[in-house]
Motif scaffolding. Structure first.
Motif, PDB file in Angstrom:
ATOM      1  N   GLU A 137       0.854  -1.183   0.000  1.00 28.42           N
ATOM      2  CA  GLU A 137       0.000   0.000   0.000  1.00 28.42           C
ATOM      3  C   GLU A 137       0.887   1.228   0.000  1.00 28.42           C
ATOM      4  N   ASP A 138       0.507   2.238  -0.762  1.00 30.78           N
ATOM      5  CA  ASP A 138       1.282   3.489  -0.816  1.00 30.78           C
ATOM      6  C   ASP A 138       2.763   3.181  -0.983  1.00 30.78           C
ATOM      7  N   SER A 139       3.080   2.373  -1.978  1.00 28.12           N
ATOM      8  CA  SER A 139       4.448   1.859  -2.117  1.00 28.12           C
ATOM      9  C   SER A 139       4.933   1.994  -3.551  1.00 28.12           C
ATOM     10  N   VAL A 140       6.233   2.204  -3.667  1.00 32.20           N
ATOM     11  CA  VAL A 140       6.917   2.084  -4.948  1.00 32.20           C
ATOM     12  C   VAL A 140       7.852   0.890  -4.825  1.00 32.20           C
ATOM     13  N   VAL A 141       7.751  -0.025  -5.785  1.00 27.37           N
ATOM     14  CA  VAL A 141       8.473  -1.295  -5.720  1.00 27.37           C
ATOM     15  C   VAL A 141       9.290  -1.461  -6.986  1.00 27.37           C
ATOM     16  N   LEU A 142      10.529  -1.888  -6.837  1.00 27.47           N
ATOM     17  CA  LEU A 142      11.375  -2.269  -7.964  1.00 27.47           C
ATOM     18  C   LEU A 142      11.711  -3.751  -7.847  1.00 27.47           C
ATOM     19  N   VAL A 143      11.627  -4.457  -8.975  1.00 29.51           N
ATOM     20  CA  VAL A 143      11.962  -5.874  -9.029  1.00 29.51           C
ATOM     21  C   VAL A 143      13.081  -6.053 -10.046  1.00 29.51           C
ATOM     22  N   ALA A 144      14.152  -6.708  -9.639  1.00 27.60           N
ATOM     23  CA  ALA A 144      15.291  -6.933 -10.517  1.00 27.60           C
ATOM     24  C   ALA A 144      15.006  -8.092 -11.465  1.00 27.60           C
ATOM     25  N   LEU A 145      15.499  -7.964 -12.689  1.00 28.75           N
ATOM     26  CA  LEU A 145      15.426  -9.039 -13.677  1.00 28.75           C
ATOM     27  C   LEU A 145      16.842  -9.408 -14.095  1.00 28.75           C
ATOM     28  N   HIS A 146      17.122 -10.697 -14.079  1.00 32.33           N
ATOM     29  CA  HIS A 146      18.413 -11.198 -14.518  1.00 32.33           C
ATOM     30  C   HIS A 146      18.230 -11.964 -15.820  1.00 32.33           C
ATOM     31  N   ASP A 147      19.116 -11.753 -16.755  1.00 27.53           N
ATOM     32  CA  ASP A 147      19.002 -12.388 -18.063  1.00 27.53           C
ATOM     33  C   ASP A 147      19.281 -13.883 -17.952  1.00 27.53           C
ATOM     34  N   TRP A 148      18.435 -14.677 -18.597  1.00 25.40           N
ATOM     35  CA  TRP A 148      18.607 -16.131 -18.604  1.00 25.40           C
ATOM     36  C   TRP A 148      18.208 -16.640 -19.984  1.00 25.40           C
ATOM     37  N   GLY A 149      19.166 -16.687 -20.879  1.00 26.23           N
ATOM     38  CA  GLY A 149      18.901 -17.182 -22.221  1.00 26.23           C
ATOM     39  C   GLY A 149      17.897 -16.352 -22.986  1.00 26.23           C
ATOM     40  N   GLY A 150      17.945 -15.033 -22.833  1.00 27.57           N
ATOM     41  CA  GLY A 150      17.051 -14.156 -23.553  1.00 27.57           C
ATOM     42  C   GLY A 150      15.739 -13.876 -22.866  1.00 27.57           C
ATOM     43  N   ARG A 151      15.562 -14.383 -21.678  1.00 30.74           N
ATOM     44  CA  ARG A 151      14.342 -14.108 -20.939  1.00 30.74           C
ATOM     45  C   ARG A 151      14.705 -13.613 -19.540  1.00 30.74           C
ATOM     46  N   GLY A 152      13.752 -13.004 -18.883  1.00 32.20           N
ATOM     47  CA  GLY A 152      14.037 -12.433 -17.569  1.00 32.20           C
ATOM     48  C   GLY A 152      13.744 -13.407 -16.445  1.00 32.20           C
ATOM     49  N   ARG A 153      14.522 -13.305 -15.393  1.00 32.13           N
ATOM     50  CA  ARG A 153      14.317 -14.103 -14.190  1.00 32.13           C
ATOM     51  C   ARG A 153      14.261 -13.155 -13.006  1.00 32.13           C
ATOM     52  N   PHE A 154      13.223 -13.282 -12.180  1.00 36.94           N
ATOM     53  CA  PHE A 154      13.071 -12.389 -11.046  1.00 36.94           C
ATOM     54  C   PHE A 154      14.231 -12.538 -10.072  1.00 36.94           C
ATOM     55  N   GLY A 155      14.682 -11.405  -9.570  1.00 31.50           N
ATOM     56  CA  GLY A 155      15.729 -11.385  -8.559  1.00 31.50           C
ATOM     57  C   GLY A 155      15.266 -10.641  -7.324  1.00 31.50           C
ATOM     58  N   GLY A 156      16.046  -9.663  -6.889  1.00 30.53           N
ATOM     59  CA  GLY A 156      15.723  -8.936  -5.668  1.00 30.53           C
ATOM     60  C   GLY A 156      14.556  -7.995  -5.845  1.00 30.53           C
ATOM     61  N   ARG A 157      13.966  -7.633  -4.737  1.00 19.30           N
ATOM     62  CA  ARG A 157      12.876  -6.655  -4.722  1.00 19.30           C
ATOM     63  C   ARG A 157      13.176  -5.566  -3.711  1.00 19.30           C
ATOM     64  N   ALA A 158      12.797  -4.361  -4.030  1.00 21.12           N
ATOM     65  CA  ALA A 158      13.004  -3.235  -3.117  1.00 21.12           C
ATOM     66  C   ALA A 158      11.717  -2.428  -3.031  1.00 21.12           C
ATOM     67  N   ARG A 159      11.377  -1.989  -1.828  1.00 18.32           N
ATOM     68  CA  ARG A 159      10.155  -1.211  -1.628  1.00 18.32           C
ATOM     69  C   ARG A 159      10.406  -0.013  -0.735  1.00 18.32           C
ATOM     70  N   LEU A 160       9.797   1.090  -1.082  1.00 16.31           N
ATOM     71  CA  LEU A 160       9.783   2.265  -0.218  1.00 16.31           C
ATOM     72  C   LEU A 160       8.385   2.868  -0.249  1.00 16.31           C
ATOM     73  N   GLY A 161       8.030   3.548   0.832  1.00 17.87           N
ATOM     74  CA  GLY A 161       6.777   4.277   0.828  1.00 17.87           C
ATOM     75  C   GLY A 161       6.852   5.460  -0.120  1.00 17.87           C
ATOM     76  N   ILE A 162       5.709   5.816  -0.684  1.00 21.35           N
ATOM     77  CA  ILE A 162       5.643   6.976  -1.590  1.00 21.35           C
ATOM     78  C   ILE A 162       5.502   8.233  -0.736  1.00 21.35           C
ATOM     79  N   PRO A 163       6.495   9.126  -0.750  1.00 18.22           N
ATOM     80  CA  PRO A 163       6.385  10.357   0.049  1.00 18.22           C
ATOM     81  C   PRO A 163       5.235  11.220  -0.436  1.00 18.22           C
ATOM     82  N   ALA A 164       4.585  11.900   0.492  1.00 17.20           N
ATOM     83  CA  ALA A 164       3.483  12.791   0.120  1.00 17.20           C
ATOM     84  C   ALA A 164       3.981  14.008  -0.649  1.00 17.20           C
ATOM     85  N   ASN A 165       5.230  14.411  -0.391  1.00 14.88           N
ATOM     86  CA  ASN A 165       5.783  15.597  -1.046  1.00 14.88           C
ATOM     87  C   ASN A 165       6.505  15.183  -2.328  1.00 14.88           C
ATOM     88  N   PRO A 166       6.034  15.624  -3.499  1.00 16.12           N
ATOM     89  CA  PRO A 166       6.695  15.261  -4.761  1.00 16.12           C
ATOM     90  C   PRO A 166       8.156  15.708  -4.832  1.00 16.12           C
TER      91      PRO A 166
END
Length: 546
Positions: free
Chosen positions: A77-106
């Motif tokens: 909820e109220d989150s920005v998430v990044l998910v890493a992709l690692h190359d595996w024979g021309g396709r992506g493989r999920f790796g690490g994930r990072a999450r932070l809250g979305i600040p109210a101030n742009p």
């Protein structure tokens, strides 16, 4: 990072199961298609230690949107998430994930994007190699009078900043999704095929990934808000009575804790009370649901008992000994106790929650629940940003260390304390026996003049001491014979670097509760080996990766 209400979280950098399955290339992929993302899902056998895996391939933005809760283990909820992709024979493989809250101030969005990208890339490089690409998610529910589309448009500058930062880091964003109001939008679609009102999310649990996760025993645990609610202080009418009990306990216990002798007595009383309460919780009636479980546990602990434990655990040595309830059946009951104590740190005693929250985080990590562990430790650092034990454990989880290294240290301290207590008891018993022999001999000489000792003959007292059992050694003798582990550098073991206060002396006699060693385990990996750069930030959130 410090904990700021809903804009915080923990930093996570794991595959969906913590294991990497074997995946081959997808020969059916076309150059213009979204890179196929293979999520490592596991069957039930893997959860019991076997290595069989199966794969789930995600090809569309809808499948990516549906996958997010299963990647994190909860619904952000109220989150920005990044998910890493690692190359595996021309396709992506999920790796690490990072999450932070979305600040109210742009104005903070640029720094959030930079910090999130840096954490994901450096954390992935340390553990599995730098990611080739990333997937971004922006999750926020509409406010009053706002639509999901308006949320998507309002957050577009943040999505643009994420794309810019990831490209600069060498891991460009291949898909960026906004999820709001039960619908999703793609920021990367420039073909005009996406409807302006967005696409509806699928019903929870109906996708292929959901079925695979269910088969593997992987559960989505609701939202972070629900998880935090189990650890937040009371806001009910009972909070006032608990605050009064804390005031009373503080006046009674703080003077004792400041005294060396009194501190040892408080430590033993605290641990004995904790042991009784853990046994009480173990025999509680079963109920259904986390909320009902928490209500039941709170009813089993009265205000005075909770106040005594909360104050007693402020002593770092006592807290370290309490950390030894970390495995087996007692670990789950201890976790319930620490959660209940964290909920009792009401009013001006909010900072006191750092101790029970850290213990809750440690036991959760020790028993395999990294999600609750990270959240509890993040909340502990929110209560007291300088709480070193929480910081070290948080960093250890982020660096992917095995909790067994910490458990080994705590077991060794417990065993060593028991051995030292046995040594002291044997010495005292031998000395008492020698003293009784001397008294008996002195009584038999009553009425006779004392004899002068013959030159070269030892005195009776020396002779009595010499009659101690041959296997009995003093503590000093045993210290010479049994090598002790070398003391680790400050900050390299769970209780290192105590903040303030004088370290209490251990109580004499047999140990009555858990404890921990003053030095680290030689050769064990320690949870405080980093520079701590991923544990604090001023950009409005707690990280969930590295």
């Amino acid at each position: 990072m410090t904990h700021h209400g809903e804009n915080t979280g923990s930093f996570d950098n794991d595959d969906i199961t913590g294991r990497e399955g074997q995946r081959g290339p997808d020969t059916g992929r076309t150059p213009d298609a979204i890179p196929q993302l293979t999520a490592a899902s596991t069957d039930a056998d893997v959860l019991t230690g076997q290595l069989d895996t199966h794969q789930v391939t995600l090809r569309t933005p809808a499948e990516l949107a549906d996958a997010l809760p299963y990647l994190l283990g909860y619904r952000p909820e109220d989150s920005v998430v990044l998910v890493a992709l690692h190359d595996w024979g021309g396709r992506g493989r999920f790796g690490g994930r990072a999450r932070l809250g979305i600040p109210a101030n742009p104005d903070d969005w640029k720094s959030v994007a930079r910090e999130l990208t840096r954490g994901l890339v450096t954390g992935s490089a340390r553990r599995r190699g730098r990611p080739e690409r990333t997937v971004a998610y922006l999750c926020q529910e509409p406010g009053d009078g706002e639509t999901g589309r308006q949320v998507m448009e309002r957050l577009k500058p943040l999505a643009d900043e994420l794309q810019k930062q990831c490209s600069s880091a060498g891991a460009p964003v291949v898909e960026a999704l906004c999820i709001s109001g039960g619908r999703f939008w793609s920021y990367c679609c420039d073909k005009g095929c996406c409807p302006p009102e967005g696409e509806a999310m699928g019903l929870p649990g109906t996708s292929v990934l959901a079925a695979a996760a269910t088969y593997a025993g992987i559960q989505v645990r609701g939202s972070l808000r629900e998880l935090r609610a189990r650890l937040l202080p009371w806001e009910t009418a009972a909070a006032l009575a608990q605050e009064v009990a804390l005031d009373t306990a503080s006046m009674a216990l703080v003077p004792k804790i400041l005294d060396d002798t009194g501190r040892a007595e408080v430590a033993e009383e605290t641990l004995a009370l904790a042991e009784r309460l853990i046994a009480r919780l173990a025999t509680a009636r079963p109920v259904t649901g986390p909320h009902m479980m928490d209500l039941r546990d709170d009813e089993l602990i009265d205000h005075d008992e909770a106040a005594t434990l909360i104050l007693g655990l402020q002593d770092r040595t006592t807290r370290d000994r309490a950390a030894e309830w970390m495995e087996g059946d007692e670990a789950g009951h201890a976790l319930r106790l620490w959660r209940s104590l964290a909920r009792r740190c009401v009013g001006p005693y909010g900072e006191h929650a750092a101790a029970p929250l850290t213990l809750a985080g440690w036991v959760a990590w020790s028993t395999g629940d990294e999600l609750e562990a990270r959240e509890a430790l993040a909340m502990a650092l929110g209560a007291d940003p300088d709480y070193l034990f929480a910081r070290l454990l948080h960093q250890a989880i982020n660096e992917g260390l095995d909790p067994e290294s910490v458990r080994r240290c705590l077991r060794a301290e417990r065993d060593g304390r028991t051995t030292r207590a046995d040594d002291d008891r044997q010495v005292m018993e031998a000395l008492d026996a020698s003293r009784d022999d001397s008294d008996d001999m002195a009584s038999s000489d009553v009425g006779e003049p004392p004899l002068a000792p013959t030159p070269g003959t030892p005195s009776r007292r020396r002779g009595a001491v010499r009659e101690l059992p041959s296997e009995t050694k003093t503590t000093r003798d045993r210290a010479k014979r049994v090598p002790r582990p070398r003391r680790a550098a400050a900050g390299t073991h769970p209780g290192a670097g105590r903040i303030g206060g004088t370290r209490p002396r251990p109580a004499k006699g047999p140990a009555q509760g858990p404890g921990r060693r003053r030095g680290g385990c030689a050769g064990d990996p320690q949870p405080g080996t980093g520079d701590g750069t991923n544990t604090a930030s001023g950009t409005g959130g707690t990280k969930e990766d590295t």
